[in-house]
Design a protein around this motif. Structure first.
Motif, mmCIF file in Angstrom:
data_model
loop_
_atom_site.group_PDB
_atom_site.id
_atom_site.type_symbol
_atom_site.label_atom_id
_atom_site.label_comp_id
_atom_site.label_asym_id
_atom_site.label_seq_id
_atom_site.Cartn_x
_atom_site.Cartn_y
_atom_site.Cartn_z
ATOM 1 N N PHE A 120 0.826 -1.204 0.000
ATOM 2 C CA PHE A 120 0.000 0.000 0.000
ATOM 3 C C PHE A 120 0.862 1.257 0.000
ATOM 4 O O PHE A 120 0.608 2.216 -0.726
ATOM 5 C CB PHE A 120 -0.914 0.004 1.226
ATOM 6 C CG PHE A 120 -2.057 -0.978 1.148
ATOM 7 C CD1 PHE A 120 -2.455 -1.503 -0.060
ATOM 8 C CD2 PHE A 120 -2.737 -1.355 2.286
ATOM 9 C CE1 PHE A 120 -3.517 -2.406 -0.147
ATOM 10 C CE2 PHE A 120 -3.797 -2.250 2.218
ATOM 11 C CZ PHE A 120 -4.189 -2.784 1.006
ATOM 12 N N PHE A 121 1.895 1.247 0.846
ATOM 13 C CA PHE A 121 2.786 2.400 0.959
ATOM 14 C C PHE A 121 3.501 2.654 -0.364
ATOM 15 O O PHE A 121 3.618 3.801 -0.820
ATOM 16 C CB PHE A 121 3.776 2.149 2.097
ATOM 17 C CG PHE A 121 4.907 3.123 2.172
ATOM 18 C CD1 PHE A 121 4.684 4.495 2.094
ATOM 19 C CD2 PHE A 121 6.215 2.684 2.330
ATOM 20 C CE1 PHE A 121 5.737 5.396 2.159
ATOM 21 C CE2 PHE A 121 7.262 3.572 2.405
ATOM 22 C CZ PHE A 121 7.022 4.932 2.313
ATOM 23 N N THR A 122 3.963 1.578 -1.032
ATOM 24 C CA THR A 122 4.667 1.722 -2.302
ATOM 25 C C THR A 122 3.750 2.306 -3.366
ATOM 26 O O THR A 122 4.157 3.164 -4.165
ATOM 27 C CB THR A 122 5.213 0.362 -2.761
ATOM 28 O OG1 THR A 122 6.096 -0.151 -1.756
ATOM 29 C CG2 THR A 122 5.979 0.497 -4.070
ATOM 30 N N PRO A 131 -8.138 8.213 -5.834
ATOM 31 C CA PRO A 131 -7.657 7.266 -4.835
ATOM 32 C C PRO A 131 -6.472 6.441 -5.371
ATOM 33 O O PRO A 131 -6.345 6.254 -6.577
ATOM 34 C CB PRO A 131 -8.873 6.367 -4.573
ATOM 35 C CG PRO A 131 -10.049 7.073 -5.135
ATOM 36 C CD PRO A 131 -9.541 7.939 -6.224
ATOM 37 N N PRO A 132 -5.645 5.930 -4.460
ATOM 38 C CA PRO A 132 -4.436 5.218 -4.883
ATOM 39 C C PRO A 132 -4.761 3.883 -5.551
ATOM 40 O O PRO A 132 -5.754 3.236 -5.229
ATOM 41 C CB PRO A 132 -3.674 5.009 -3.558
ATOM 42 C CG PRO A 132 -4.709 5.106 -2.490
ATOM 43 C CD PRO A 132 -5.733 6.060 -2.994
ATOM 44 N N TYR A 145 -8.417 1.564 4.665
ATOM 45 C CA TYR A 145 -8.109 2.915 5.136
ATOM 46 C C TYR A 145 -6.596 3.141 5.045
ATOM 47 O O TYR A 145 -5.816 2.563 5.776
ATOM 48 C CB TYR A 145 -8.656 3.188 6.539
ATOM 49 C CG TYR A 145 -8.642 2.069 7.556
ATOM 50 C CD1 TYR A 145 -9.549 1.022 7.482
ATOM 51 C CD2 TYR A 145 -7.749 2.076 8.623
ATOM 52 C CE1 TYR A 145 -9.549 0.015 8.422
ATOM 53 C CE2 TYR A 145 -7.747 1.083 9.570
ATOM 54 C CZ TYR A 145 -8.639 0.040 9.464
ATOM 55 O OH TYR A 145 -8.647 -0.966 10.387
ATOM 56 N N TYR A 146 -6.253 4.017 4.098
ATOM 57 C CA TYR A 146 -4.855 4.178 3.682
ATOM 58 C C TYR A 146 -4.268 5.526 4.097
ATOM 59 O O TYR A 146 -3.187 5.896 3.638
ATOM 60 C CB TYR A 146 -4.753 4.040 2.151
ATOM 61 C CG TYR A 146 -5.695 4.941 1.361
ATOM 62 C CD1 TYR A 146 -5.374 6.268 1.092
ATOM 63 C CD2 TYR A 146 -6.916 4.462 0.887
ATOM 64 C CE1 TYR A 146 -6.225 7.099 0.373
ATOM 65 C CE2 TYR A 146 -7.767 5.279 0.159
ATOM 66 C CZ TYR A 146 -7.431 6.589 -0.084
ATOM 67 O OH TYR A 146 -8.277 7.414 -0.793
ATOM 68 N N TRP A 147 -4.949 6.284 4.975
ATOM 69 C CA TRP A 147 -4.483 7.633 5.283
ATOM 70 C C TRP A 147 -3.084 7.644 5.911
ATOM 71 O O TRP A 147 -2.254 8.510 5.601
ATOM 72 C CB TRP A 147 -5.476 8.325 6.209
ATOM 73 C CG TRP A 147 -5.246 9.805 6.313
ATOM 74 C CD1 TRP A 147 -4.544 10.474 7.286
ATOM 75 C CD2 TRP A 147 -5.697 10.805 5.398
ATOM 76 N NE1 TRP A 147 -4.539 11.821 7.040
ATOM 77 C CE2 TRP A 147 -5.246 12.049 5.881
ATOM 78 C CE3 TRP A 147 -6.449 10.763 4.225
ATOM 79 C CZ2 TRP A 147 -5.524 13.242 5.229
ATOM 80 C CZ3 TRP A 147 -6.732 11.950 3.582
ATOM 81 C CH2 TRP A 147 -6.264 13.176 4.090
ATOM 82 N N GLY A 148 -2.809 6.712 6.794
ATOM 83 C CA GLY A 148 -1.486 6.664 7.414
ATOM 84 C C GLY A 148 -0.387 6.446 6.387
ATOM 85 O O GLY A 148 0.679 7.066 6.447
#
Length: 426
Positions: A120-122, A131-132, A145-148
């Protein structure tokens, strides 16, 4: 991180009315505000969530922050950097560097949910889409939930750091954020005592629970030490009872870790919101500046609360309680109970801050659909010893402090109380 912290520093000085708390919270709050603004810009800008968007967001934050210095009640800004800022840097960088060493000893990103976190981070780091994009299903977007991860990607993109390296740096950075935020709360609740600030930071970031202490006592030098055991205590190990040190040590770049510093910062900001009260007076002609100051304070509290909720939706109930309480308590600056009618109005103000926090990130939450939502009944229960195994340390310290608090306030009694609390903590 230092640049983002400097961008938020003037605004935080105006909000807190002092340099100490501003210096401690500038880095996590600077990231929370820059990340939100970069995300908001990416929804309308043609270049999406890119390095240019992040730089523009940081520049806008710095400009708005500098405007806050025009408020007459703001503390003096000269020098830009002084002893309080040195102390703030120390409270952030020392724990950060300690966890950098831990990550250097075992930098592999392997096991548990780390591959998902890295994926997710990548995605957020490499692509400007919002959205990613989903790292597994082509043509889809992340349904989580990807906000972090977005906040970590804000730093990684701005600094052009590869995700594999940034992952480990983020673990250490968020540990430093959390220590500084906890120290800020410790300073505030103890009327500025350094020992309380250090103790708060240590208890939140480095302390474990009683189960881990007993495990360590039984096998102090065992090479096969099971550090996982202390995080699975309640319900015969069928539930998750992680504490921050376990999470930072295990290097689980997951929502609960990524939300932790903003959760703590929300309490520090809410405490100051209560302290400021509703009858803040500014020595200026007219009421426009006073109104702008109150709106800015309201939005700052809401935005940091939004980061705590968006990074980990499980924080929403606790943040709602915090803001409703703060909205009520600020009527009397926390010095007495307000009258029922006024309390209801204050509670509505606090609830309004909670609603504002949700609205500020509503397009983000609308971008995914979780299979499980809302509040459900928990079926696992804790026995007395399981409960004390998780919370016993905090109960022991609280009991020692409260018992000694009843005695007459003299220097000798204060030292005896501090010794008792330190002994309980040890």
């Amino acid at each position: 991180m230092e640049i983002l912290g400097l961008a938020a520093l003037p605004a935080l000085r105006a909000f807190f009315g002092n340099r100490r708390d501003a210096a401690l919270l500038s880095r996590p709050v600077g990231l929370a505000l820059t990340g939100w603004l970069a995300w908001a810009l990416s929804l309308v800008a043609p270049f999406g969530f890119s390095r240019g968007t992040i730089v523009l967001a940081a520049a806008i934050l710095a400009g708005v922050s500098l405007a806050a210095t025009k408020i007459p009640s703001s503390p003096p800004t000269k020098p830009l950097w002084g002893p309080e800022e040195n102390r703030g840097a120390l409270f952030f960088w020392v724990p950060t560097l300690l966890f950098v060493i831990v990550r250097a000893a075992g930098p592999e990103i392997l096991g548990a949910e780390k591959f998902m976190d890295l994926a997710f981070f990548t995605s957020l780091t490499r692509h400007p889409d919002m959205p990613p994009v989903d790292p597994w299903m082509s043509g889809k977007t992340i349904n989580y939930y990807y906000w972090g991860y977005l906040l970590v990607a804000t730093i990684a993109k701005a600094a052009s750091v590869d995700p594999l390296v940034a992952y480990n740096l983020a673990i250490a950075t968020f540990a430093g954020f959390s220590f500084a935020a906890a120290a800020c709360l410790g300073f505030r609740l103890s009327s500025g005592r350094t020992g309380a600030a250090v103790g708060a930071g240590f208890a939140c970031v480095f302390a474990g629970n009683l189960v881990g202490a007993f495990d360590g006592w039984a096998r102090p030098f065992g090479k096969d030490f099971d550090y996982w055991h202390a995080s699975r205590v309640i319900g015969k190990g069928d539930t998750i009872n992680e504490f921050p040190f376990f999470t930072f040590f295990h290097a689980d770049l997951h929502p609960h870790l990524l939300a932790f510093p903003f959760f703590l910062a929300s309490f520090a900001l809410a405490d100051r919101w209560i302290e400021k009260g509703t009858a803040e007076k500014l020595q200026v002609s007219g009421s426009k500046l006073q109104g702008a100051s109150k709106i800015a304070a309201f939005l700052l509290v809401a935005l940091v609360a939004a980061a705590a909720i968006a990074a980990n939706l499980w924080n929403a109930p606790a943040i709602a309680v915090l803001l409703v309480f703060a909205g009520t308590a600020r009527l009397t600056r926390g010095e007495a109970l307000p009258k029922p009618g006024a309390a209801a109005a204050g509670a509505l103000t606090g609830f309004g801050a909670f609603v504002a926090a949700l609205l500020l990130t509503q397009p983000y939450r609308a971008s995914y659909q979780l299979p499980y939502n809302g509040i459900g009944k928990a079926h696992a229960a804790s026995g007395l010893f399981e409960f004390l195994g998780v919370w016993g340390i905090l109960f022991g310290i609280a009991a020692a402090g409260l018992l000694m608090e009843r005695s007459e306030e003299t220097e000798e009694n204060r030292r005896r109380r501090d010794f008792s609390v330190a002994l309980a903590g040890a």
